[in-house]
Design an enzyme around this catalytic site. Sequence first.
Site, short mmCIF file in Angstrom:
data_model
loop_
_atom_site.label_atom_id
_atom_site.label_comp_id
_atom_site.label_asym_id
_atom_site.label_seq_id
_atom_site.Cartn_x
_atom_site.Cartn_y
_atom_site.Cartn_z
N ASP A 143 58.94 38.12 47.32
CA ASP A 143 58.09 37.43 48.30
C ASP A 143 58.71 37.34 49.68
O ASP A 143 58.56 36.32 50.36
CB ASP A 143 57.72 36.02 47.80
CG ASP A 143 56.74 36.07 46.65
OD1 ASP A 143 56.09 37.11 46.48
OD2 ASP A 143 56.61 35.08 45.93
N LYS B 218 57.05 40.47 42.87
CA LYS B 218 56.69 39.13 43.32
C LYS B 218 57.69 38.10 42.80
O LYS B 218 58.20 38.21 41.69
CB LYS B 218 55.28 38.79 42.84
CG LYS B 218 54.79 37.39 43.18
CD LYS B 218 53.43 37.15 42.58
CE LYS B 218 53.00 35.71 42.84
NZ LYS B 218 53.88 34.72 42.18
N LYS C 4 61.81 39.46 37.43
CA LYS C 4 62.67 40.60 37.80
C LYS C 4 64.06 40.49 37.20
O LYS C 4 64.61 41.47 36.69
CB LYS C 4 62.79 40.68 39.33
CG LYS C 4 61.54 41.09 40.05
CD LYS C 4 61.76 41.22 41.54
CE LYS C 4 62.22 39.91 42.16
NZ LYS C 4 61.26 38.81 41.99
N LYS D 141 70.08 32.62 45.60
CA LYS D 141 70.20 31.72 44.44
C LYS D 141 71.32 32.17 43.51
O LYS D 141 71.74 31.40 42.64
CB LYS D 141 68.88 31.66 43.67
CG LYS D 141 67.70 31.11 44.44
CD LYS D 141 66.55 30.73 43.51
CE LYS D 141 66.12 31.84 42.59
NZ LYS D 141 65.58 33.02 43.29
#
Length: 290
Positions: free
Chosen positions: A126, A8, A13, A39
């Site tokens: 996600d 998620k 992570k 990102k």
Amino acid sequence: MKLAVYGKGGIGKSTTSCNISVALSKRNKRVLQIGCDPKHDSTFTLTGFLIPTIIDTLQSKDYHYEDIWPEDVIYTGYAGVDCVEAGGPPAGAGCGGYVVGETVKLLKELNAFDEYDIILFDVLGDVVCGGFAAPLNYADYCIIVTDNGFDALFAANRISASVREKARTHSLRLAGLIGNRTAQRDLIDKYIDNIPIPVLEVLPLIEEIRVSRVKGKTLFEISEVDNSLSYICDYYLNIADQIITSPEGVVPKEAADRELFSLLSDFYLTKVKDTSSAINPEEEMSLVVI
């Protein structure tokens, strides 16, 4: 060996991936970590800065692969872990999966994949499109980072479905779950009782893990200054040791969404009911109203 780390969004992570990469390096493995998020901040705690991305480098060379050298895209971070950031298209445009494919293509052109014992893909969370699952096309194992919450386990279940689907045509297994910053593990245990998946490690609710991301350093680097934190590194070393043994892993059979919702919500409500049994009737009514 190639690993793909999923979970998620916001579950930790990248923090987990960087510490696992260092732990593998401490076990004398040559490691390449590939950030698969637009990102491009996966490797920040390894290098201390946002390294240039593959997609930016390709664009600057008009996609002439022959004009790109390893040092243009591969940066060495803490403990000798090499780092690559795939980057991605602008927000709302393009496909992240395409960028992952271009990254793998370029690294193969540079013969980079042949130089490492472990290649770790750190994948954005996600997202459920096909591009999201692209790193699974190249991985031997998937690792899912979760916590003891419903949303994270719901995401883990969807990722398990992706692993099962990819395993039809690829040599892919789910190595297991990692519980990150988890004070309890009862929901995790309830989930794996019904969807048998190995648990590689459950890290306690340690604030220093979250703070390490803010500091831009791995726990291993921080523990060099503050030896009292070295015990946290042992969790990541344990994960690394399990990975090195090439675990059997599983091809999971995920729960249906409604089945999982019922399983976890019923378990949670039963737990709340048992906990509230010690509350007097007036207090219980006030909780219901709230």
